[in-house]
Design a protein around this motif. Structure first.
Motif, PDB file in Angstrom:
ATOM      1  N   GLU A 484       0.826  -1.201   0.000  1.00  0.00           N
ATOM      2  CA  GLU A 484       0.000   0.000   0.000  1.00  0.00           C
ATOM      3  C   GLU A 484       0.863   1.255   0.000  1.00  0.00           C
ATOM      4  N   TYR A 485       0.365   2.293  -0.673  1.00  0.00           N
ATOM      5  CA  TYR A 485       1.128   3.524  -0.790  1.00  0.00           C
ATOM      6  C   TYR A 485       1.216   4.241   0.552  1.00  0.00           C
ATOM      7  N   ASN A 486       2.431   4.696   0.891  1.00  0.00           N
ATOM      8  CA  ASN A 486       2.643   5.530   2.070  1.00  0.00           C
ATOM      9  C   ASN A 486       3.836   6.435   1.805  1.00  0.00           C
ATOM     10  N   SER A 487       4.298   7.118   2.817  1.00  0.00           N
ATOM     11  CA  SER A 487       5.360   8.111   2.625  1.00  0.00           C
ATOM     12  C   SER A 487       6.735   7.493   2.396  1.00  0.00           C
ATOM     13  N   TYR A 488       6.836   6.129   2.460  1.00  0.00           N
ATOM     14  CA  TYR A 488       8.137   5.489   2.290  1.00  0.00           C
ATOM     15  C   TYR A 488       8.225   4.589   1.057  1.00  0.00           C
ATOM     16  N   TYR A 674       0.014   3.003  -8.568  1.00  0.00           N
ATOM     17  CA  TYR A 674      -0.121   4.114  -7.623  1.00  0.00           C
ATOM     18  C   TYR A 674      -0.652   5.398  -8.260  1.00  0.00           C
ATOM     19  N   GLU A 754       7.191  13.545   6.715  1.00  0.00           N
ATOM     20  CA  GLU A 754       6.405  13.057   7.847  1.00  0.00           C
ATOM     21  C   GLU A 754       5.308  14.050   8.223  1.00  0.00           C
ATOM     22  N   ALA A 757       2.594  13.581   5.730  1.00  0.00           N
ATOM     23  CA  ALA A 757       1.898  12.316   5.986  1.00  0.00           C
ATOM     24  C   ALA A 757       0.944  12.457   7.164  1.00  0.00           C
ATOM     25  N   TYR A 762      -0.737  11.599   2.313  1.00  0.00           N
ATOM     26  CA  TYR A 762      -0.087  10.414   1.747  1.00  0.00           C
ATOM     27  C   TYR A 762      -1.053   9.225   1.694  1.00  0.00           C
ATOM     28  N   LYS A 763      -2.339   9.527   1.585  1.00  0.00           N
ATOM     29  CA  LYS A 763      -3.281   8.431   1.482  1.00  0.00           C
ATOM     30  C   LYS A 763      -3.210   7.761   0.113  1.00  0.00           C
ATOM     31  N   ASP A 764      -2.819   8.519  -0.907  1.00  0.00           N
ATOM     32  CA  ASP A 764      -2.552   7.946  -2.234  1.00  0.00           C
ATOM     33  C   ASP A 764      -1.588   8.866  -2.966  1.00  0.00           C
ATOM     34  N   THR A 768      -0.815  13.106  -2.977  1.00  0.00           N
ATOM     35  CA  THR A 768       0.516  13.578  -2.579  1.00  0.00           C
ATOM     36  C   THR A 768       1.132  14.444  -3.670  1.00  0.00           C
TER      37      THR A 768
END
Length: 976
Positions: A484-488, A674, A754, A757, A762-764, A768
Motif C-alpha cells: 500500500e502507498y505511504n510516505s516510504y 499508484y 512526515e 503524511a 499520503y493516502k494515495d 501527494t
C-alpha cells in the motif's frame, strides 16, 4: 627465346589441384606462368582470374596490389613483380636487432587487413565446412568477401605499386575468419626459427585477440584444409624398400639421389667434391643440414651459367624464406637427368623407374638462419681437380650415406627425446593447472564459508532505510508489488528489494549470494579487460584480491542487510561490460552484443539501487562517445558506409536504450499501481521540486551542517498557502528532527514528508503529487514576484544546497582524502552488531536471508568470534598493503602516462587502451567520492566512518586501479 629460370611442380597434390609454377624470361622480360599438370586441375587454375578481379575490387582504396593475370590455353599468365618480400623486410629488422620495431610492423600490417579491407561478421556456411571441416568457433569473428588465407609474408612483395599479393591461389568466396588468416601468417613466420621466436615475447597472438581455444580450432581447420588438397605420401621406409640399395638417400630430410650405372665419372667427381666442400661449409656455419646441402648440390652446379638477372632472382628467391626452401634452379629445371617433386609419391616412383635422378623437397627449415645465398657466395666456381673413379665415388657416397643414416638415427632419437620432454612438460603443465585451479577453488570456498559465519546486521527499526527495502521485498514475494502507498514506498530504488527476493527464491543464504555476485563481477571484469591486459597469474591474483575485498566483511557494508552491500559488485559489472565492449570494438556484432546487452541490464539494475547512482553515467557515456567517435572516423575514412555506421552506432547505444526502456517500464508499473509515473518520488516528482525550491531560498546560514534554516522554512510557509495549511505538523516534525534547534543537511526533506503524511496527504500518490505540485507552484511564483529571494551560488544538483568555488575546492580535497581512506580501508572492520527492532521483524530478516542475527548482548560478545577475528586479520593485511600500493600505484600511473606520450602508433593502441582503463576506474571513483562529499557536507563529525559506507561502490575500482597500475607500470619499465 623463352627460358625457364624457375619451376616448381605441385605434384604432391590431388589431381584437381596439381599445378606447375614457372618463372620465364623472354626478351629480358620476366613473367609467371601457372599451368595445370592434370586436365582435372584446369577449373581450379582458371578460377584465379576470377579471384584476381574479386580481390582487386575488395582491395580498392588500399595500398594492396594484385598483379594482373589472364588466361592462356593451359593455365594463366601473371605479371612478375619486382621488389622485396615482406618476410625479407621483417628478417632485416630482426638481423639489425630491431625486434620491437618488427613486432610493431607485423601488428600494424595484420591489423590493417581488418581496418582497411571491408569486412563483416563471420558466418559458418556449408562451403566453409566442406573445406575446413566441422569446427567450433567463438562468436564475433570477422571475415572478408574474398578470403585469401595464404597471406603469409613471403607472398607479399613491397613493390613500387604497393604491397603486391603474388600468390592468391587459396582464396575463397565464402566467409573465413580473418583471425585464421592472422594465425597462418604469424605461425608460418614465427614458429620455425629461433630468432623469430623472440617475437613471441610481444604477445602478438593475444593482442590480435587470438586465444588458445581459437588456435586449437584453427589447427583443426588447417588439417582439414591440407588433407583436402594433398595426396597421401609414402613413408620413407616404403621408399627405401622400393628403390633398393643402389639409390643413395638422405633420410634426415627425405631427399634422395638415384645413380644410374651409366652415370659419367665427371658427374660423380663433381658430386664428391661438392659433398666434401659442403661438409666444410656446413660444419662451420650450420651444424649439418642435408636439406641445404642438397640444394647447394644442384643449385651450384647450374649457378655458373646463369645471367646476372637470373642470379639476382635466385638470390631473392633463396632468401625468400628462412624456414622453407622451395627448390630453385637459376637455369632450366626440366632436365633430362632429374625431376623435382615435393614429397615421396607416385611421381617420384615413376621418375626412379625411368632412370631419372629424383630430388624431394619437403618443407625444411634452417635453425641457424644461414641462407643458401650465403654459402653460394663463398663457392661459386667448383674445383673439380680431384680425380675419382666411378667405383671409388660410389664407395665414397655409400659411406656418406651410412654417415647420414647414423646422423638420422641420432636426429630421430633427439626428436623422440624432445617429444618425450614435450609430453612431460605438458603433463607437468596440466598438473600445475589442476593445482592452480584447486587452490583457487579452495580459497573461494573458504571465502564463502567465512561470509556465512559472519553475523548479519538486521535493523528493521531503521524503517526509512533497511526496513522499507525488506518490506518492499516481502510485498514483492507475496505478489502485492510494493504494498500500500505511504510516505516510504517510493523513496528507495527497487533493485535491492529484487535482490532479496532472488536470495529467498533460490534458497541461497544472503552471504553466499553476495559472494556469488562478487565472483561473477570479478570474472566478468577480468574477462572484459583480457584483450589488452592478460596474464593468467595476474588474473588469479586480482580475482583473489576482489574476492577477499574487506568491504565484503565490513559491519556496515558486507554484513548489514542493506543496499550498500551489493553496490560494489554491480558497479564492477557495469564497468567490466562497458570496457569489454570497448576493447572488442574491432569485432563483429555477435561478439559485441552480449557485452552491450549485459551492460544495459546491469546498468538498469545498478541505476535503481540508490537514487544517486547517476555517478556511474560519466564512465558509460565517455566509453560510448569514444566508440561512436571511432566508428565515425571509419565513416570519414570510407572504411564503412553510412548504413553500417548507423547500425554500429545503434549497437553502442543499446545499454542506454535498455536503461531508458527499463525506467519507462518502472514508471508505467508505478502509474498503473499508484497513479504516479515516477521511478522514485524523492528524485523525480513535485516533492523533489519543492526540496529544490527550499534549498534555493536565500537566508543567513551560520552552520555548515544546515541547508534549510527554520527562518528559511518559515519564509516558504509565509508565501505558500498550501504549506501554511500544515504549518503545525511541519514545526512539530522539524522539532523532532532538529539538533540545536536546526535540522541538519537533507534531513529536512524527511521531516517535511512526515509532516505531510501526518496531515493526511499520503493516502494515495495522486493526492501527494497534487499537494507538492501546489506548493511548488506557489514557491515558484514567490521567486518570480520577489516575495522570496533566491540564494546565490553554484547548484551542482537539484537536491543539493548552493556552494561556492572556495567550498568546491574543499570538497575536492575531501574527496581525494576519502579516496585515500578507501584505498587504505580506514575504519573498515568486521564486527557483530545487535539487531534493532522487535523479534518478529528480526525473524523476518533471518527468514529472507537464511542467516542468523545477533539478538542479545550476551550473543554480541561471543557470536562467531573466530570468523570475525579471521576477517579482521585479512582486513589488517589489506590495510598495510593498501598504504604502500597507493603511493606506488600513483607513481606507476604517472610513469605510464609519460610513456604513452612517447610511444608510436602500434604501441599507442595497446598502451592507450590500458591507460584509459586505469583512468576510467580512478575518475569514476573520484566522481562518486566527490558526489558523496558534496551531499555529506553536513556530516561535520565522524565523516570518515560514513564516507566508506556511502562510497563502497568505488572500492573495487580503486583496488583494481592500484594493482593494474603497478603491473602495467612494471611491465612498461621492463620493456622500456
Amino acid at each position: 627465346m623463352e627460358r625457364i629460370i624457375y619451376s616448381k611442380f605441385s605434384n604432391d597434390r590431388k589431381k584437381e589441384y596439381a599445378l606447375v609454377t614457372k618463372i620465364l624470361s623472354k626478351d629480358n622480360e620476366l613473367y609467371v606462368l601457372k599451368e595445370s599438370e592434370e586436365e582435372t586441375a584446369k577449373n581450379h587454375i582458371f578460377k584465379l582470374v576470377e579471384i584476381c578481379e574479386g580481390l582487386k575490387k575488395q582491395l580498392l582504396d588500399t595500398d594492396f596490389y594484385v598483379p594482373m593475370s589472364k588466361k592462356t590455353t593451359n593455365g594463366i599468365r601473371m605479371e612478375y613483380v619486382e621488389g622485396k618480400t615482406l618476410e625479407e623486410h621483417f628478417d632485416e629488422l630482426l638481423v639489425e636487432g630491431k625486434t620491437k620495431e618488427c613486432a610493431e610492423e607485423i601488428y600494424d600490417f595484420l591489423k590493417d587487413l581488418l581496418e582497411k579491407i571491408p569486412h563483416s561478421d563471420f558466418k559458418m556456411t556449408e562451403e566453409f565446412s566442406d573445406v575446413f571441416g566441422e569446427v567450433t568457433l567463438p562468436e564475433g569473428l570477422s571475415s572478408f568477401e574474398w578470403s585469401d588465407i595464404d597471406l603469409i609474408f613471403p607472398n607479399i612483395i613491397l613493390s613500387n605499386k604497393g604491397k603486391a599479393i603474388i600468390d592468391y591461389e587459396w582464396t575463397f568466396h565464402f566467409p573465413v575468419p580473418v583471425e585464421y588468416i592472422w594465425f597462418r601468417s604469424l605461425h608460418s613466420y614465427i614458429d620455425y626459427s629461433e630468432k623469430r621466436k623472440e617475437l613471441l615475447d610481444y604477445n602478438l597472438y593475444e593482442k590480435l585477440g587470438i586465444t588458445e581455444d581459437m588456435i586449437g580450432a584453427f589447427w583443426k581447420m588447417e588439417d582439414a584444409f591440407q588433407s583436402g588438397i594433398y595426396e597421401k605420401s609414402s613413408s620413407l621406409d616404403e621408399f627405401h624398400e622400393k628403390v633398393g640399395l643402389e639409390h643413395f638417400s638422405f633420410p634426415s630430410d627425405y631427399e634422395c639421389i638415384h645413380m644410374p650405372e651409366e652415370t659419367p665419372g665427371d658427374f660423380l667427381r663433381v658430386i664428391a667434391e661438392l659433398e666434401s666442400e659442403i661438409d666444410r661449409q656446413v660444419e662451420r656455419k650450420m651444424e649439418g643440414s642435408c636439406s641445404i646441402k642438397k640444394l647447394i648440390l644442384w643449385a651450384a652446379k647450374l649457378y655458373g651459367s646463369a645471367s646476372e638477372k637470373e642470379k639476382e632472382l635466385a638470390h631473392r628467391s633463396m632468401n625468400a624464406s628462412m624456414y622453407s626452401y622451395d627448390i630453385l634452379f637459376p637455369n632450366e629445371l626440366q632436365h633430362d637427368e632429374f625431376i623435382v617433386v615435393d614429397t615421396v609419391n607416385q611421381k617420384a616412383m615413376d621418375g626412379l623407374n625411368s632412370g631419372k635422378i629424383v630430388v624431394v623437397d619437403d618443407w625444411l627449415y634452417d635453425k641457424e638462419e644461414v641462407t643458401l645465398c650465403d654459402l653460394l657466395e663463398e663457392k661459386t666456381e667448383l674445383d673439380c681437380s680431384l680425380s675419382f673413379s666411378y667405383k671409388n665415388a660410389k664407395v665414397f657416397l655409400e659411406e656418406r650415406m651410412k654417415d647420414e643414416q647414423k646422423k638420422t638415427q641420432t636426429l630421430f632419437s633427439n626428436v623422440r627425446k624432445r617429444e618425450r620432454e614435450k609430453n612431460e612438460r605438458n603433463l607437468a603443465t596440466k598438473k600445475k593447472n589442476v593445482i592452480f585451479f584447486l587452490v583457487l577453488g579452495v580459497l573461494t570456498v573458504f571465502r564463502i564459508g567465512l561470509q556465512l559465519r559472519l553475523p548479519i546486521g538486521a535493523f528493521p527499526a531503521q524503517y526509512s532505510d533497511d526496513g522499507i527495502m525488506m518490506s518492499n521485498a516481502i510485498n514483492l514475494m507475496q505478489g502485492n508489488y510494493l504494498g500500500e502507498y505511504n510516505s516510504y514506498v517510493l523513496t528507495k530504488g527497487i533493485s535491492y528489494s529484487l535482490f532479496l527476493v532472488l536470495t529467498y527464491a533460490t534458497m541461497i543464504p544472503y552471504g553466499m549470494m553476495l559472494c556469488i555476485w562478487n565472483i561473477i563481477s570479478a570474472v566478468v571484469f577480468l574477462r572484459g579487460i583480457s584483450p589488452r591486459i592478460y596474464s593468467k597469474k595476474l588474473f588469479a591474483f586480482l580475482y583473489l584480491v576482489l574476492l577477499y575485498l574487506p568491504i565484503g566483511m565490513d559491519r556496515f557494508i558486507g554484513t548489514r542487510i542493506y543496499r550498500i552491500g551489493i553496490m560494489p559488485y554491480f558497479a564492477l559489472l557495469v564497468a567490466g561490460c562497458a570496457i569489454g565492449a570497448y576493447l572488442r570494438r574491432d569485432k563483429g556484432s555477435k561478439a559485441l552484443l552480449p557485452w552491450l546487452i549485459f551492460e544495459g541490464l546491469f546498468l538498469a539494475f545498478f541505476y535503481n539501487i540508490r537514487e544517486d547512482s547517476i555517478w556511474i553515467m560519466p564512465l558509460v557515456f565517455v566509453i560510448l562517445i569514444i566508440e561512436i567517435a571511432l566508428v565515425f572516423g571509419g565513416l570519414c575514412k570510407k572504411e564503412m558506409n553510412l548504413s553500417k555506421f548507423l547500425k554500429r552506432s545503434l549497437l553502442y547505444l543499446l545499454p542506454i536504450l535498455i536503461l531508458f526502456g527499463t525506467q519507462q517500464i518502472y514508471k508505467g508499473v508505478n502509474y498503473c499501481v499508484y497513479g504516479i509515473a515516477e521511478v522514485n518520488d524523492r528524485a523525480g516528482s513535485s516533492y523533489a521540486d519543492v526540496l529544490e525550491d527550499l534549498y534555493h531560498i536565500d537566508g543567513e546560514i551560520e552552520r555548515v551542517d544546515v541547508w534549510v534554516t527554520q527562518e528559511m522554512l518559515q519564509n516558504a510557509i509565509d508565501v505558500s498557502p498550501t504549506l501554511a495549511s500544515i504549518e503545525k505538523e511541519i514545526h512539530e516534525n522539524m522539532a523532532q528532527w532538529a539538533v540545536e534547534k536546526q535540522v541538519r543537511g537533507d534531513l529536512v526533506g524527511w521531516a517535511l514528508r512526515e509532516a505531510v503524511a501526518e496531515a493526511g496527504y499520503y493516502k494515495d500518490a495522486v493526492s501527494t503529487e497534487a499537494f507538492y505540485a501546489d506548493v511548488h507552484k506557489e514557491l515558484t511564483d514567490a521567486f518570480s514576484n520577489g516575495s522570496l529571494k533566491e540564494r546565490d551560488g553554484i547548484y551542482l544538483s537539484s537536491q543539493l544546497q548552493a556552494t561556492t568555488p572556495k567550498e568546491l575546492v574543499k570538497v575536492v580535497l575531501k574527496s581525494l582524502r576519502t579516496m585515500f581512506y578507501d584505498s587504505t580501508y580506514y575504519e573498515v572492520k568486521a564486527e557483530a552488531q545487535k539487531a534493532q527492532g522487535n523479534v518478529d521483524e528480526v525473524r523476518t530478516f533471518e527468514r529472507v536471508t537464511g542467516q542468523l542475527a545477533v539478538m542479545t548482548e550476551k550473543d554480541l560478545k561471543g557470536y562467531n568470534k573466530e570468523a570475525i577475528t579471521v576477517a579482521n586479520a585479512i582486513i589488517f593485511v589489506y590495510r598495510i598493503l593498501g598504504f604502500i600500493t597507493t603511493l606506488l600505484s600513483v607513481v606507476a600511473y604517472l610513469y605510464l602516462t609519460i610513456s604513452l606520450l612517447k610511444k608510436r602508433k602500434y604501441q599507442n593502441v595497446i598502451c592507450m587502451d590500458s591507460w584509459l582503463i586505469l583512468t576510467g576506474l580512478i575518475l569514476s571513483a573520484f566522481v562518486l567520492c566527490f558526489g558523496v562529499m558534496m551531499a555529506m557536507r553536513w556530516f561535520v563529525d565522524n565523516v570518515n566512518i560514513w564516507s566508506a559506507f556511502y562510497t563502497a561502490a568505488c572500492f573495487p575500482y580503486i583496488v583494481l586501479f592500484k594493482w593494474l597500475a603497478l603491473y602495467l607500470g612494471y611491465k612498461e619499465y621492463k620493456e622500456g
